[in-house]
Design an enzyme around this catalytic site. Structure first.
Site, short mmCIF file in Angstrom:
data_model
loop_
_atom_site.label_atom_id
_atom_site.label_comp_id
_atom_site.label_asym_id
_atom_site.label_seq_id
_atom_site.Cartn_x
_atom_site.Cartn_y
_atom_site.Cartn_z
N PHE A 121 0.86 -1.18 0.00
CA PHE A 121 0.00 0.00 0.00
C PHE A 121 0.91 1.24 0.00
CE2 PHE A 121 -2.90 3.11 1.83
CZ PHE A 121 -4.10 2.81 1.20
N ASP A 191 0.96 -5.27 8.63
CA ASP A 191 -0.14 -4.35 8.35
C ASP A 191 -1.40 -5.21 8.19
OD1 ASP A 191 -2.04 -2.70 7.16
OD2 ASP A 191 -0.51 -1.43 6.24
N TYR A 216 -11.63 1.43 10.02
CA TYR A 216 -12.78 1.89 9.21
C TYR A 216 -13.11 0.96 8.06
CZ TYR A 216 -8.85 4.04 6.67
OH TYR A 216 -7.66 4.26 6.01
N LYS A 217 -12.34 -0.14 7.94
CA LYS A 217 -12.62 -1.11 6.88
C LYS A 217 -13.56 -2.17 7.43
CE LYS A 217 -8.57 0.35 4.37
NZ LYS A 217 -7.11 0.27 4.20
N ARG A 361 -12.17 -3.45 -7.96
CA ARG A 361 -12.05 -4.28 -6.76
C ARG A 361 -13.40 -4.44 -6.08
NH1 ARG A 361 -8.31 -2.41 -1.85
NH2 ARG A 361 -10.16 -1.13 -1.51
C1 LIG Z 1 -6.29 1.39 4.12
C2 LIG Z 1 -4.84 1.13 4.33
C3 LIG Z 1 -4.03 2.06 4.98
C4 LIG Z 1 -4.61 3.38 5.39
O1 LIG Z 1 -3.80 4.20 6.12
P1 LIG Z 1 -4.42 5.52 6.78
O2 LIG Z 1 -3.33 6.08 7.55
O3 LIG Z 1 -5.62 5.09 7.57
O4 LIG Z 1 -4.89 6.42 5.69
C5 LIG Z 1 -2.69 1.72 5.19
N1 LIG Z 1 -2.19 0.53 4.79
C6 LIG Z 1 -2.96 -0.38 4.14
C7 LIG Z 1 -2.39 -1.69 3.72
C8 LIG Z 1 -4.31 -0.11 3.88
O5 LIG Z 1 -5.06 -0.98 3.25
#
Ligand SMILES: *Cc1c(COP(=O)(O)O)cnc(C)c1O
Length: 389
Positions: A121, A191, A216-217, A361
């Site tokens: 990510f 992560d 939030y997911k 997705r």
């Molecule tokens: C959604 C996501 C993030 C989001 O990071 P934020 O700091 O909440 O914006 C980070 N890493 C991964 C792998 C994600 O899927």
């Protein structure tokens, strides 16, 4: 293939859908993995917080709110196999990553390499580069987790990996990978953004050192809800984070002149945390705990399997591991005009996610999705693709 109606009738989690707000104009929400739906209980809890707790209790409310980072942290800990005192709710995932990368650097101060996946990510990649620059690390980029043996060695300090790949949905073996990283004496930083709340995780069982995740997911904590982080007990005493504000001390109301960090994961906190956000996270986490992660995973596998079958039979190019055990809770479709496909779907009330350059997705959040909703979404996706081809 059984009908969606039959599957919904036999679904032990079907009733959970009614615990979420679903009265909008969206006919198929295929993005619960990016922003989960709003739990009905959260709507009530936040209204109560604003009116009663904040409105009337005023500053006296902090007597209760002060413990929320570790209280909600421990509730998340139960979902991810982390013993009490090792998880706190804090900041955003990005900031938590930043803090834990520094912790990892401190724990392996005699080493100078960090490992990250090429297609991690973006925020993970950016932060690895940023922290590497300040800690004097060399960044070793691997195309895939299976390439780790090529780079792991006695110089490796920290290995940053996503348990589920946000693009392909591939689920990595957290236990086996952690063992291989430990075999060279390095630290794992997992992560969990695309795995927490949707599949069983056993951080302590795996000996996972450090971890971050989103709320939030699949945890349905709401837009901008604070993230969480885990520091394994054996590392806590040596965990040195870079933003050591007053909330990282054992008793912030003691207002001591000399700095001393808390003995548990609260040492990772910095400043005053977002109370409304933490309350929303707590409601989302409690719904997941009530349903049970095992049951959620079973439905997730059923949903992704059905999605793949439907997309296969429509002749679309599916991007997802074929083996359920290696798959998270999402399936992607590759199409050269993926951006247009996504826009056309959104116009019809079907909400997937576009991931550049060519992926649509489809995230399947088991607590909030019915099989009927899945079928509706896929049927419209197939229709839109046929119209464009
Ligand atoms: C959604 C996501 C993030 C989001 O990071 P934020 O700091 O909440 O914006 C980070 N890493 C991964 C792998 C994600 O899927």
């Amino acid at each position: 293939m059984p009908t969606a109606h039959e599957l919904d009738a036999a679904d032990p989690l079907a009733a959970f859908r009614d615990r979420f707000v679903t009265d909008g104009d969206v006919v198929a929400y295929l993005d619960g993995n990016s922003l989960g739906r709003l739990p009905v209980a959260t709507r009530e809890r936040l209204a109560d917080f604003v009116q009663r707790e904040w409105g009337r209790d005023l500053i006296r409310g902090w007597e209760r709110w002060v413990d929320l980072p570790s209280q909600v942290g421990d509730e998340i800990g139960r979902l991810v196999g982390s013993a009490p005192g090792q998880v706190v709710v804090a900041d955003s995932t990005s900031v938590c990553l930043f803090k834990l990368l520094h912790v990892g650097a401190g724990l392996r101060a005699d080493r100078d390499e960090v490992v990250v996946e090429e297609h991690a990510f973006p925020t993970d990649r950016y932060l690895v580069d940023a922290v590497a620059a300040t800690r004097g690390w060399t960044v070793r980029v691997v195309p895939h987790v299976s390439d780790l043996p090529d780079v792991l060695g006695e110089r490796t300090a920290v290995v940053v990996l996503s348990q589920v790949d946000y693009r392909t949905g591939e689920l990595h073996d957290l236990g086996a990978t952690t063992r291989s990283v430990h075999a060279v004496g390095a630290i794992t930083l997992w992560d969990l953004c695309h795995s927490v709340g949707v599949l069983p995780i056993d951080l302590d069982g795996a000996g996972a050192d450090l971890a971050v995740g989103c709320t939030y997911k699949y945890l349905n904590g709401g837009p901008g809800a604070p993230a969480f982080l885990h520091v394994a007990g054996q590392h806590l005493a040596d965990a040195e984070q870079p933003v050591r504000g007053w909330w990282s001390t054992p008793d912030l109301f003691a207002m001591t002149d000399a700095y001393r960090p808390a003995q548990d994961a609260r040492r990772m906190l910095s400043g005053t945390p977002p109370v409304a956000g933490m309350l929303a996270v707590q409601e989302g986490v409690r719904l997941v705990a009530e349903a049970g992660v095992e049951a959620i995973r079973a439905k997730s596998v059923a949903l992704t399997t059905r999605a793949i079958d439907l997309l296969d039979s429509a002749g679309l190019e599916v991007v997802a591991p074929r083996e359920a055990a290696r798959r998270g809770s999402q399936v992607s479709v590759r199409h050269p005009r993926a951006r247009e496909v996504t826009a056309a779907l959104v116009a019809r009330g079907v909400v997937p996610d576009f991931r550049p350059p060519d992926l649509v997705r489809i995230g399947l959040s088991p607590l909030t999705m019915s099989f009927d909703e899945l079928d509706t979404g896929i049927a419209l996706l197939v229709e839109v693709v046929r119209a464009l081809d």
